[in-house]
Enzyme design. Structure first.
Site, short mmCIF file in Angstrom:
data_model
loop_
_atom_site.label_atom_id
_atom_site.label_comp_id
_atom_site.label_asym_id
_atom_site.label_seq_id
_atom_site.Cartn_x
_atom_site.Cartn_y
_atom_site.Cartn_z
N ALA A 64 -6.33 0.39 -0.24
CA ALA A 64 -7.86 -0.41 0.10
C ALA A 64 -7.94 -1.44 -0.80
CB ALA A 64 -9.07 0.04 -0.03
N GLY A 109 -5.16 3.76 1.05
CA GLY A 109 -5.67 3.68 2.36
C GLY A 109 -4.26 3.40 3.33
N GLU A 112 -2.90 5.87 5.35
CA GLU A 112 -4.41 6.36 5.92
C GLU A 112 -4.00 5.71 7.62
OE1 GLU A 112 -7.23 6.19 3.03
OE2 GLU A 112 -8.68 8.05 4.02
N GLU A 132 -5.92 8.45 -4.66
CA GLU A 132 -7.97 7.97 -4.82
C GLU A 132 -8.59 8.49 -5.96
OE1 GLU A 132 -5.93 8.00 -2.02
OE2 GLU A 132 -7.17 6.91 0.13
C1 HXC Z 1 -5.45 -4.90 -5.25
C2 HXC Z 1 -3.29 -4.63 -5.34
C3 HXC Z 1 -3.59 -2.85 -5.06
C4 HXC Z 1 -4.08 -2.84 -4.25
C5 HXC Z 1 -1.37 -3.99 -6.26
N1 HXC Z 1 -2.13 -5.06 -5.94
N2 HXC Z 1 -2.20 -2.98 -4.74
N3 HXC Z 1 -4.72 -4.67 -5.69
N4 HXC Z 1 -5.35 -3.43 -4.09
N5 HXC Z 1 -4.60 -1.60 -3.48
C6 HXC Z 1 -2.12 -6.14 -6.34
C7 HXC Z 1 -2.35 -6.15 -8.33
O1 HXC Z 1 -3.29 -5.72 -8.98
C8 HXC Z 1 -1.73 -7.73 -8.68
O2 HXC Z 1 -1.51 -8.53 -8.84
C9 HXC Z 1 -0.14 -7.67 -7.19
O3 HXC Z 1 -0.66 -6.36 -6.39
C10 HXC Z 1 1.06 -6.84 -7.75
O4 HXC Z 1 1.01 -5.09 -8.58
P1 HXC Z 1 1.74 -4.53 -9.50
O5 HXC Z 1 0.14 -3.23 -10.25
O6 HXC Z 1 1.55 -6.08 -10.45
O7 HXC Z 1 3.11 -4.39 -8.66
P2 HXC Z 1 3.73 -2.67 -9.28
O8 HXC Z 1 3.81 -2.83 -10.84
O9 HXC Z 1 5.52 -3.16 -8.27
O10 HXC Z 1 3.53 -1.68 -8.77
C11 HXC Z 1 2.90 -1.36 -7.70
C12 HXC Z 1 1.76 -0.09 -7.51
C13 HXC Z 1 0.65 -0.44 -7.82
C14 HXC Z 1 2.87 0.65 -7.66
C15 HXC Z 1 1.57 -0.67 -5.40
O11 HXC Z 1 0.62 -2.36 -7.17
C16 HXC Z 1 -0.44 0.18 -7.54
O12 HXC Z 1 -0.70 1.09 -7.86
N6 HXC Z 1 -1.35 -0.01 -6.63
C17 HXC Z 1 -2.49 0.39 -6.42
C18 HXC Z 1 -2.49 1.75 -5.51
C19 HXC Z 1 -3.55 2.26 -5.16
O13 HXC Z 1 -4.11 3.05 -6.25
N7 HXC Z 1 -3.88 2.68 -3.87
C20 HXC Z 1 -5.01 3.48 -3.66
C21 HXC Z 1 -6.24 2.37 -3.28
S1 HXC Z 1 -7.50 3.00 -2.83
P3 HXC Z 1 -2.19 -9.42 -10.18
O14 HXC Z 1 -3.09 -10.38 -9.61
O15 HXC Z 1 -1.74 -9.05 -11.34
O16 HXC Z 1 -0.54 -10.11 -9.69
C22 HXC Z 1 -7.43 3.08 -1.32
C23 HXC Z 1 -9.48 4.30 -0.81
C24 HXC Z 1 -9.37 3.95 0.48
O17 HXC Z 1 -6.43 3.21 -0.65
C25 HXC Z 1 -9.89 4.33 1.34
C26 HXC Z 1 -11.51 2.89 0.90
C27 HXC Z 1 -12.75 3.03 1.90
#
Ligand code: HXC
Length: 256
Positions: A64, A109, A112, A132
């Site tokens: 998400a 997500g 998911e 999460e």
């Molecule tokens: C918004 C995101 C994002 C996300 C990555 N980005 N994941 N933006 N939401 N989920 C953005 C980063 O901010 C960054 O933007 C760009 O994408 C590249 O990401 P990096 O982190 O620089 O890349 P990298 O170092 O290669 O790491 C990749 C990664 C990491 C391991 C996937 O990005 C990460 O941990 N992302 C979050 C994963 C996560 O926690 N997902 C679950 C979310 S909660 P900029 O602008 O800095 O370039 C969820 C809940 C679902 O999904 C239910 C909801 C109701």
């Protein structure tokens, strides 16, 4: 039709939907989810039999949209979860078979979304997980329910409570994905699976999908009754006569 966050490729009745929002590694913003829903609604009216869903570069879907969620209050979070559930339930109940071809990150997500698909395969480069709890939230697009039903409560709790990222091979061992491929072979493998499915009676395949999806929500003996009815309904379709005659006559079946 062109879409802001997606590329849709149509090859007869096998479609491939590429999620293409590289700036945020394909994270699921409200805008992207709204587009996703429109695409699923549109193609549900077309003659698609298999939809392959995949991502780009190193990401399937990185979850998400954390930037969007950061500012949400209770009501906004509830609306966001409802939107994701609506879109993913449409994918799960689609009148075609869905294959998630997980090319890279499938986190939160993203996993998911894959769980809402009928079949999941992954590239060796894929990384899967429900991180999460590291963000102070729980999975809200279906994993507490779909992951537990898929791999059992014990493994689902392990994946969700740890927030750990799994390698593709670990996800395969747990039964989250059915196959792991070399990265460059992922889409060919998905197409191979799709071609095999469409070589069968599509009527039977879709009825089997219905029996599984409906039955899993029911007590066992009620579900078996549903299977009886759905099984019998196959005998009202020409594919049953064609398939069985072809077997007896040692020919290839000619399904509708
Ligand atoms: C918004 C995101 C994002 C996300 C990555 N980005 N994941 N933006 N939401 N989920 C953005 C980063 O901010 C960054 O933007 C760009 O994408 C590249 O990401 P990096 O982190 O620089 O890349 P990298 O170092 O290669 O790491 C990749 C990664 C990491 C391991 C996937 O990005 C990460 O941990 N992302 C979050 C994963 C996560 O926690 N997902 C679950 C979310 S909660 P900029 O602008 O800095 O370039 C969820 C809940 C679902 O999904 C239910 C909801 C109701």
């Amino acid at each position: 039709m062109s879409y802001k966050f997606f590329v849709l490729e149509k090859d007869n009745n096998i479609y491939r939907l590429i999620i293409n929002a590289p700036k945020s590694l394909n994270s699921l913003s409200t805008e992207l989810l709204n587009d996703f829903e429109k695409i699923i609604d549109e193609i549900s009216k077309e003659n698609v039999k298999v939809l392959i869903i995949t991502g780009i570069e190193k990401s399937f879907v990185a979850g998400a949209d954390i930037a969007e969620m950061k500012e949400m209050n209770y009501q906004q979070a509830l609306d966001y979860a409802k939107l994701g559930h609506r879109v993913f339930s449409k994918i799960e109940q689609a009148p075609f078979i869905t294959i998630a071809a997980i090319n890279g990150y499938a986190l939160g997500g993203g996993l998911e979304l894959a769980l809402a698909c009928d079949i999941r395969i992954a590239s060796k480069r894929a990384k899967l997980g429900q991180p999460e709890v590291s963000l102070g939230i729980i999975p809200g697009f279906g994993a507490t329910q779909r992951l537990s039903r898929l791999i059992g409560v014990s493994l689902a709790k392990y994946v969700i409570f740890s927030g750990d990222t799994l390698k593709a091979e670990e996800a395969e061992k747990m039964g989250i994905v059915v196959k792991v491929t070399e990265p460059e072979e992922l889409i060919d493998e998905a197409k191979k699976i799709a071609l095999n499915i469409i070589s069968k009676s599509f009527n039977a395949v879709i009825i089997a999908k219905k029996a599984i999806e409906q039955g899993i929500e029911m007590p066992k003996y009620e579900a078996l009754k549903t299977e009886e009815i759905l099984f019998a309904s196959c005998f009202t379709h020409n594919d049953q006569k064609n398939g069985m005659s072809a077997f007896i006559e040692r020919k290839k079946p000619n399904f509708e």
